[in-house]
Design a protein around this motif. Structure first.
Motif, mmCIF file in Angstrom:
data_model
loop_
_atom_site.group_PDB
_atom_site.id
_atom_site.type_symbol
_atom_site.label_atom_id
_atom_site.label_comp_id
_atom_site.label_asym_id
_atom_site.label_seq_id
_atom_site.Cartn_x
_atom_site.Cartn_y
_atom_site.Cartn_z
ATOM 1 N N ASP A 179 -7.008 -9.640 -7.954
ATOM 2 C CA ASP A 179 -7.990 -8.499 -7.896
ATOM 3 C C ASP A 179 -7.011 -7.221 -7.831
ATOM 4 O O ASP A 179 -7.392 -6.361 -8.748
ATOM 5 N N LEU A 180 -6.151 -7.063 -6.965
ATOM 6 C CA LEU A 180 -5.371 -5.687 -6.930
ATOM 7 C C LEU A 180 -4.487 -5.541 -8.389
ATOM 8 O O LEU A 180 -4.500 -4.450 -8.668
ATOM 9 N N SER A 194 0.983 -1.332 0.062
ATOM 10 C CA SER A 194 0.021 -0.037 0.047
ATOM 11 C C SER A 194 0.897 1.311 -0.025
ATOM 12 O O SER A 194 0.628 2.318 -0.555
ATOM 13 N N VAL A 202 -6.999 -0.412 -2.937
ATOM 14 C CA VAL A 202 -7.351 -1.007 -4.058
ATOM 15 C C VAL A 202 -7.941 -0.078 -5.062
ATOM 16 O O VAL A 202 -7.656 -0.078 -6.443
ATOM 17 N N GLU A 203 -8.801 0.801 -4.698
ATOM 18 C CA GLU A 203 -9.276 1.929 -5.576
ATOM 19 C C GLU A 203 -8.170 2.890 -6.165
ATOM 20 O O GLU A 203 -8.452 3.029 -7.021
ATOM 21 N N ALA A 261 -5.455 2.212 -6.588
ATOM 22 C CA ALA A 261 -4.440 1.505 -7.576
ATOM 23 C C ALA A 261 -4.773 1.734 -8.975
ATOM 24 O O ALA A 261 -3.900 1.493 -9.796
ATOM 25 N N HIS A 262 -6.062 2.156 -9.202
ATOM 26 C CA HIS A 262 -6.454 2.424 -10.704
ATOM 27 C C HIS A 262 -5.640 3.677 -11.209
ATOM 28 O O HIS A 262 -5.692 3.967 -12.375
ATOM 29 N N ALA A 291 -6.717 -4.515 -10.783
ATOM 30 C CA ALA A 291 -6.900 -2.989 -10.657
ATOM 31 C C ALA A 291 -5.888 -1.911 -11.061
ATOM 32 O O ALA A 291 -6.282 -0.814 -11.438
ATOM 33 N N ALA A 334 -7.486 -11.811 -3.410
ATOM 34 C CA ALA A 334 -7.737 -10.421 -3.012
ATOM 35 C C ALA A 334 -6.048 -9.814 -4.011
ATOM 36 O O ALA A 334 -6.371 -8.694 -4.520
ATOM 37 N N VAL A 391 -4.398 -5.152 2.096
ATOM 38 C CA VAL A 391 -4.450 -3.879 1.472
ATOM 39 C C VAL A 391 -5.828 -3.457 1.529
ATOM 40 O O VAL A 391 -6.973 -4.202 1.277
ATOM 41 N N ARG A 432 -9.485 -1.602 1.076
ATOM 42 C CA ARG A 432 -10.321 -1.442 0.020
ATOM 43 C C ARG A 432 -9.992 -0.006 -0.742
ATOM 44 O O ARG A 432 -9.879 0.184 -1.986
#
Length: 244
Positions: free
Chosen positions: A205-206, A149, A177-178, A180-181, A209, A202, A172, A174
């Motif tokens: 998914d990261l 992070s 994760v957002e 990370a975009h 992202a 997870a 990480v 949430r």
């Protein structure tokens, strides 16, 4: 920045400990360099520089062999730095959940990681300010390892970092994760497929992202501490492509 110790390692790498205000750190530079060299910031978990030193110096030696300087700083609340009550409480809550075999709730992850990111990232930027004034360091800059992070936030807010190598081995939030975009620099992400402390889905998914158009996922069998040696060689080649 004030250098406090200086020594040559057996391969000629120059190792200097420094302080930056209250923040301790270590800088390693190649044995011989005819021009200013790129820099890799070495991240690490919040276990303290002294505890992590054997791993850090091994990574720094590899950086130096490739012609790069490497530097690291102590994380807030770790090592010899003052204890941080909120972080201690968050770690205690995490230990209780893990020992009880319970899922780690989002609020525990947020309390553990988000304040650390908010404190550690500006300190890393201050360290970069100081390190890049040294005549032997010229950039560009890479970021390698540590709390993922922290790396995500640095990749978003610090334009001097042009490439990053992440280890998908920590919790990480949430919100990160957002965030990370917004990461667009080249990424090399290492995932241990059987990491007992990491949710594999997870981590996948990261990786999905991340907004980078150049991102590579290297997944290897084994647990958290079973990273194969060749994984480090792959990461070194990644930084060689983007920092030279």
């Amino acid at each position: 920045m004030r250098f406090t110790t200086e020594r040559r390692l057996d391969d000629g790498v120059l190792e200097r400990e420094f302080t930056l205000g209250e923040i301790p750190g270590i800088l390693w530079t190649p044995a011989a360099a005819s021009a200013p060299v790129p820099l890799i910031l070495l991240g690490h978990p919040p276990l303290g520089l002294r505890t992590m030193y054997p791993r850090l110096v091994a990574r720094a030696r590899r950086c130096a062999a490739d012609g790069f300087a490497a530097a690291t700083i102590e994380l807030p609340g770790s090592g010899d730095r003052p204890r941080w009550a909120a972080a201690e409480q968050a770690r205690a809550d995490l230990r209780r959940a893990l020992e009880a075999g319970e899922p780690v709730r989002d609020e525990i992850i947020d309390a553990l990681i988000l304040p650390l990111v908010d404190k550690a990232v500006p300190e890393s930027q201050v360290a970069l300010d100081a390190l890049l004034t040294l005549p032997e360091i010229g950039g560009p800059v890479g970021y390698s390892g540590g709390v993922i992070s922290v790396g995500i936030r640095l990749a978003v807010v610090e334009p001097r970092i042009v490439a990053a190598g992440f280890f998908a081995g920590s919790f990480v939030p949430r919100a990160m994760v957002e965030e990370a975009h917004q990461v667009t620099i080249p990424l090399h992400v290492l995932l241990q497929w059987d990491d007992e402390g990491n949710d594999r889905q997870a981590a996948l998914d990261l990786f999905d992202a991340f907004g980078s158009t150049e991102k590579t996922l290297h997944a290897n069998m084994g647990g958290h501490t079973g990273v194969p040696q060749f994984a480090g060689e792959d990461a070194a080649r990644f930084f060689a492509r983007h920092l030279r």
